[in-house]
Design an enzyme around this catalytic site. Structure first.
Site, short mmCIF file in Angstrom:
data_model
loop_
_atom_site.label_atom_id
_atom_site.label_comp_id
_atom_site.label_asym_id
_atom_site.label_seq_id
_atom_site.Cartn_x
_atom_site.Cartn_y
_atom_site.Cartn_z
N ASP A 261 2.63 3.89 7.18
CA ASP A 261 2.90 3.08 8.58
C ASP A 261 1.72 2.19 8.22
O ASP A 261 0.87 1.85 6.66
CB ASP A 261 1.27 3.88 9.38
N VAL A 262 1.75 0.66 9.13
CA VAL A 262 0.46 -0.45 8.57
C VAL A 262 -0.10 0.00 7.90
O VAL A 262 -0.92 -0.97 7.57
CB VAL A 262 1.01 -1.27 9.65
#
Length: 397
Positions: A261-262
């Site tokens: 994820d970011v």
């Protein structure tokens, strides 16, 4: 041989002239005959005496009476009386033993039969094991390189596998002058003329590439052109020198194996090998993944026990392989947890920590399978994986 010359009588004398006179040139000259009487005394060495047989060795008179000129092969045998004797025929018991002997099967054939489960012919006709260099030469020059059309388009960097199938269904792909609407069609880029939107596909596909990237925070694992901070932007310098390192080959279409994820940093693998990515990312591979989670607050045994008990994610109960509280370090005021999982579900580590009543400050992946993120690889940097690195990931290349 000894030879001696007894007497030699010459009946004529030879006269030698320095220059012949003119009167002699007009006369006929007859050749002079030389006669000699030769006598030779020739003697030969005496014949060798015949070898004497041992006193205890008897001879079979009947067997030794051979016709003149016939080859004699002596056999020394022991008779029933225990004495040795000489005969020209082999013993009777030897002839009977040869006649009654059974032919022994070859050991190699028995071994092949055992290994092949009885199918000896198929095992013997099987291709022998070759060296790695010989197999590579055969695969590059003689082996059938036909692959599915959608896979060839994806490997050539045209689009993803699904987008390539969409192009094929829309009739934008031709093979040898004919529109092809079947993604499963087997094609060989080196032999077949493949066009996509009027552009010829290169005959040679780019090589397989495997890259380990240290993903920074704020980058997403997406190939969309609208995303300005994709992890692929970190490989721009790699593609700038592509033509120099691989002249004549198209640039590969790379994608990430799985996703982070970011907000998560750490190890992410980038490749253009779909089979490799499928094997590494699929849950059936059971590859363990190690994360270092930095949390806020104080971690107690109750938190560790709650994390190890697991939680339900997307209707499936997920539990980590191990949970460990790392020793405190002066330069790191917040506590750190080492969490190892193998399923790799979406936000699995974050959900495990959240379910225990803790809040994650930062999360970093440091290991996939047997490959650990190099300690000297900075954020945003990458390194190409070697064959030994791929083996630690469980990939048979």
């Amino acid at each position: 041989m000894a030879a001696s010359l007894s007497t030699l009588h010459l009946h004529h004398q030879l006269t030698f002239f320095r220059k012949p006179s003119l009167s002699l040139l007009n006369k006929s000259i007859r050749p002079t005959r030389i006669t000699a009487s030769l006598e030779f005394n020739i003697t030969f060495a005496p014949p060798k005496p015949k070898p004497k047989l041992p006193a205890n060795l008897q001879t079979d008179a009947a067997s030794l009476s051979l016709p003149p000129g016939q080859l004699f092969i002596p056999w020394i045998v022991r008779g029933e009386d225990g004495n040795l004797k000489l005969q020209s025929n082999p013993p009777a018991r030897l002839i009977h033993a040869i006649a009654d002997a059974k032919t022994q099967p070859k050991k190699k054939k028995d071994k092949v039969k055992k290994e092949s489960g009885g199918n000896v012919k198929a095992k013997l006709e099987a291709e022998p094991t070759r060296s790695k260099a010989a197999r590579r030469f055969y695969n590059e020059n003689f082996r059938d390189q036909a692959q599915r059309l959608s896979k060839v388009l994806a490997a050539a960097g045209v689009a993803s596998r699904r987008s390539s199938e969409a192009l094929i269904f829309e009739g934008k792909v031709t093979v040898n002058g004919s529109v092809c609407n079947t993604p499963q069609t087997r094609v060989d880029p080196g032999r077949d003329a493949i066009y996509v939107n009027g552009n010829r596909l290169p005959k040679k596909l780019p090589p397989k590439i495997y890259i380990a990237l240290n993903k920074p925070k704020g980058y997403i694992c997406s190939l969309g052109e609208k995303e300005s901070k994709s992890v692929m932007c970190l490989l721009d310098d790699y593609f700038l020198s592509w033509d120099k390192r691989n002249p004549g080959l198209p640039k590969p279409r790379l994608f990430t194996v799985g996703r982070l994820d970011v907000a998560t940093t750490g190890l992410i693998i980038v490749t253009n090998d779909g089979d490799f990515a499928q094997q590494i990312a699929h849950p059936s591979s059971n590859l363990s993944k190690e994360y270092i989670a930095t949390v806020d607050g104080v971690v107690s045994k109750r938190h560790l026990f709650a994390i190890s008990e697991g939680t339900v994610i997307e209707g499936v109960h997920c539990a980590p392989d191990s949970v460990e509280l790392l020793p405190h370090q002066p330069d790191r005021p917040r506590p750190r947890l080492r969490i190892v999982v193998h399923e790799g579900r979406n936000h699995e580590v974050r959900e495990l920590v959240k379910n225990a009543g803790l809040e994650i400050h930062s999360l970093k992946r440091v290991r996939i399978g047997g490959f650990r993120l190099p300690s000297d690889l900075g954020l945003g940097k990458h390194v190409e994986l070697k064959q030994t690195d791929l083996k630690t990931l469980g990939w048979k290349c």
